[in-house]
Structure formats: structure tokens, C-alpha cells
Scaffold this motif. Structure first.
Motif, mmCIF file in Angstrom:
data_model
loop_
_atom_site.group_PDB
_atom_site.id
_atom_site.type_symbol
_atom_site.label_atom_id
_atom_site.label_comp_id
_atom_site.label_asym_id
_atom_site.label_seq_id
_atom_site.Cartn_x
_atom_site.Cartn_y
_atom_site.Cartn_z
ATOM 1 N N PHE A 115 1.236 -1.282 -0.108
ATOM 2 C CA PHE A 115 0.464 0.014 0.244
ATOM 3 C C PHE A 115 1.159 1.420 -0.004
ATOM 4 N N PHE A 116 1.702 1.420 0.832
ATOM 5 C CA PHE A 116 2.693 2.784 0.849
ATOM 6 C C PHE A 116 3.803 2.645 0.185
ATOM 7 N N GLY A 117 4.649 1.131 -0.822
ATOM 8 C CA GLY A 117 5.487 1.082 -1.536
ATOM 9 C C GLY A 117 6.194 1.652 -0.757
ATOM 10 N N ILE A 118 6.725 0.972 0.365
ATOM 11 C CA ILE A 118 7.738 1.593 1.679
ATOM 12 C C ILE A 118 8.339 0.327 2.503
ATOM 13 N N PRO A 119 9.751 -0.260 1.726
ATOM 14 C CA PRO A 119 10.670 1.084 1.057
ATOM 15 C C PRO A 119 11.008 0.443 -0.230
ATOM 16 N N GLU A 120 10.934 1.462 -1.196
ATOM 17 C CA GLU A 120 11.010 1.087 -2.996
ATOM 18 C C GLU A 120 11.996 -0.068 -3.362
#
Length: 163
Positions: A115-120
Motif C-alpha cells: 500500500f505505502f510502497g515503502i521501502p522502494e
């Protein structure tokens, strides 16, 4: 949260909840640099041990935050990081704040990463989830102990208020 503090209703908060509890009790929250993301070890303070927060003296937690807090003077540290940051605290009235995530499961973490795209970096994301799997039995046990203990104390506080 302020109304609960005033009414004596125990509040428990994780991450943002701990930060909001801090502010409601008169502390402050501020941005940190860099963003804290990764697995750390929480170590109980003597008071955390005395309160039997958990049977484990040290346990894995997931840090996923970019804000930290300056606790109000009446807050009692219950667990600290290896660098002595306060990870968990209590306020009189049975209130409990936990900055890192002890409740996280591998499935939850996979959803957060997606969802957050963390870590890339996909390798770093995979490592976070892999560690969640390795720590799962311990974090589930510790989370159940911490929140079970909180609910027991909250029930006792509520029962006393009815007398």
C-alpha cells in the motif's frame, strides 16, 4: 483521547496512537530524520518488568514511523530501544503507549509495504517480511501478553470506578 484521560478511561495506543496519547497528556511529537523503518529490539525497563508487561525482557518490534515524542513528565518508560529511545510508556490511570509495532504479522506487513510502497527497494521489503515471519511466534506471544495485561488493568480500573 483527552476526554478518556479526564474520565479515567484507560487508553492504549500503538504508533500514531501512542503519539496522540502523548499530546493529549501534555507531551509533544516531532518529526525525525531519517524515517525509522526496520526491526529493532525493545528492552523492558525495571518498571516494565514489575508491571509484567510481558514475560520477555527483550523482544523484536517493527519501527515504522517518522515522528517521535517528548513524553510528559508523569510518563513512566516501560520499554526502551537499544539506543535508549522510549518505545513504551505508561501514564497514571492505566494508559499505555507503544511507539513500535509488536502486533504486526507478515500478512499485515506485506499489505503495508504494498500500500505505502515503502521501502522502494524490493529486496529490503522482502527482508522486512522475511524477518516478520521469523519473529512471528514471538511477536504474537508478546503482543498478546502486552495487550492482555493492559486489558486486565483496564478492567480492574473500570471495576474500581463502579464501586
Amino acid at each position: 483521547i483527552s476526554n478518556c484521560l479526564e474520565a479515567g478511561t484507560p487508553v492504549g495506543g500503538i504508533c500514531l496512537g501512542a503519539q496522540l496519547l502523548t499530546v493529549a497528556a501534555g507531551g509533544t511529537v516531532f518529526e525525525t530524520d531519517p524515517f525509522h523503518l526496520g526491526w529493532s529490539t525493545a528492552v523492558l525497563t525495571p518498571l516494565g518488568e514489575q508491571m509484567m508487561l510481558t514475560e520477555e525482557r527483550a523482544f523484536p518490534v517493527l519501527e515504522w514511523h517518522e515522528d517521535y515524542y517528548a513524553l510528559p513528565a508523569e510518563a513512566d518508560p516501560l520499554a526502551v530501544s537499544e539506543s535508549n529511545e522510549v518505545f513504551a510508556f505508561a501514564l497514571s490511570g492505566g494508559h499505555l503507549g507503544l511507539l513500535p509495532h509488536v502486533e504486526v504479522t507478515p500478512a499485515m506487513l506485506e499489505r503495508w509495504v504494498s500500500f505505502f510502497g515503502i521501502p522502494e527497494d524490493r529486496s529490503a521489503a522482502s527482508d522486512l517480511v522475511s524477518k516478520a515471519r521469523a519473529f512471528q511466534a514471538e511477536t504474537e506471544r508478546v503482543a498478546a501478553q502486552i495487550w492482555g495485561s493492559f486489558l486486565d488493568r483496564a478492567n480492574q480500573t473500570h471495576a474500581r470506578s463502579l464501586r
